[in-house]
Design a protein around this motif. Structure first.
Motif, PDB file in Angstrom:
ATOM      1  N   VAL A   6       0.810  -1.209   0.000  1.00 48.77           N
ATOM      2  CA  VAL A   6       0.000   0.000   0.000  1.00 48.77           C
ATOM      3  C   VAL A   6       0.854   1.275   0.000  1.00 48.77           C
ATOM      4  CG1 VAL A   6      -0.297   0.147   2.508  1.00 48.77           C
ATOM      5  CG2 VAL A   6      -2.099   1.000   0.982  1.00 48.77           C
ATOM      6  N   GLN A   7       2.083   1.198   0.511  1.00 49.84           N
ATOM      7  CA  GLN A   7       2.941   2.392   0.565  1.00 49.84           C
ATOM      8  C   GLN A   7       3.365   2.819  -0.830  1.00 49.84           C
ATOM      9  OE1 GLN A   7       6.186   1.346   3.237  1.00 49.84           O
ATOM     10  NE2 GLN A   7       5.842   3.265   4.280  1.00 49.84           N
ATOM     11  N   GLY A   8       3.398   4.107  -1.052  1.00 48.69           N
ATOM     12  CA  GLY A   8       3.835   4.623  -2.330  1.00 48.69           C
ATOM     13  C   GLY A   8       5.183   5.305  -2.227  1.00 48.69           C
ATOM     14  N   PHE A   9       5.839   5.461  -3.366  1.00 45.56           N
ATOM     15  CA  PHE A   9       7.089   6.200  -3.453  1.00 45.56           C
ATOM     16  C   PHE A   9       6.719   7.593  -3.967  1.00 45.56           C
ATOM     17  CE2 PHE A   9      11.183   7.099  -5.751  1.00 45.56           C
ATOM     18  CZ  PHE A   9      11.980   7.133  -4.625  1.00 45.56           C
ATOM     19  N   THR A  10       6.404   8.476  -3.048  1.00 43.68           N
ATOM     20  CA  THR A  10       5.869   9.784  -3.399  1.00 43.68           C
ATOM     21  C   THR A  10       6.639  10.875  -2.688  1.00 43.68           C
ATOM     22  OG1 THR A  10       4.275   9.653  -1.583  1.00 43.68           O
ATOM     23  CG2 THR A  10       3.534   8.861  -3.741  1.00 43.68           C
ATOM     24  N   VAL A  11       6.395  12.086  -3.108  1.00 43.94           N
ATOM     25  CA  VAL A  11       6.979  13.255  -2.450  1.00 43.94           C
ATOM     26  C   VAL A  11       6.230  13.467  -1.137  1.00 43.94           C
ATOM     27  CG1 VAL A  11       7.433  15.715  -2.627  1.00 43.94           C
ATOM     28  CG2 VAL A  11       7.512  14.300  -4.679  1.00 43.94           C
TER      29      VAL A  11
END
Length: 165
Positions: A159-164
């Motif tokens: 569920v975790q994203g690689f986002t700012v």
């Protein structure tokens, strides 16, 4: 060892040159590189593949993090992740090979994107890099005219994203 590294960067002029220069100056090789803007068009995501031991990869990550337009760096190689590449291939067509070509396309769940059964066909395959390599081997007897492909794009599972942030 092969490493897939995701990098979030500010979408501005010269970022790609700076990242490539970092690798070149230190004698590291970029095997593949894909870059595209995110939904927030001020940020782009780079996915690059390189090779090196853990020490070399740590150095690459540290050097990338020092570049001003770099927002975030992550080596996804040791995480549970998915990787896919895209292959477009133009193959000779005509005569008896059309049916066999279409069977191959169906086998790999690919798409026919340009159909000139009297001369050539262009196919679009997506999948793991190793699968795309096998596709090329299977298409070789038909007569490959031209290929183009991406390197792998990678994304962590979960569920975790690689986002700012």
């Amino acid at each position: 060892m092969r490493h897939t590294i995701s990098v979030l960067v500010e979408n501005e002029f010269g970022v790609l040159t700076r990242v490539a220069g970092l690798f070149s100056a230190r004698g590291y090789n970029i095997e593949t590189l894909n870059v595209a803007p995110l939904q927030d068009r001020t940020v782009s995501r780079m996915t690059l593949v390189t090779r090196g031991d853990e020490h070399v990869i740590e150095q690459i990550k540290k050097q990338l993090n020092k570049l001003v337009p770099v927002i975030k760096v992550e080596d996804i190689s040791h995480t549970v992740h998915l990787e896919r590449g895209l292959l477009m291939v133009k193959v000779k067509a005509g005569g008896d090979n059309c049916e066999a070509l279409l069977e191959l396309v169906e086998k790999y769940d690919a798409e026919v994107i340009d159909d000139h059964i009297d001369s050539h066909m262009i196919f679009e395959f997506t999948g793991k890099v190793e699968v795309l390599d096998n596709v090329l081997i299977e298409l070789e007897p038909f007569g490959i005219i031209e290929t183009t492909r991406t390197g792998p794009l990678g994304m962590r599972r979960g569920v975790q994203g690689f986002t700012v942030d």
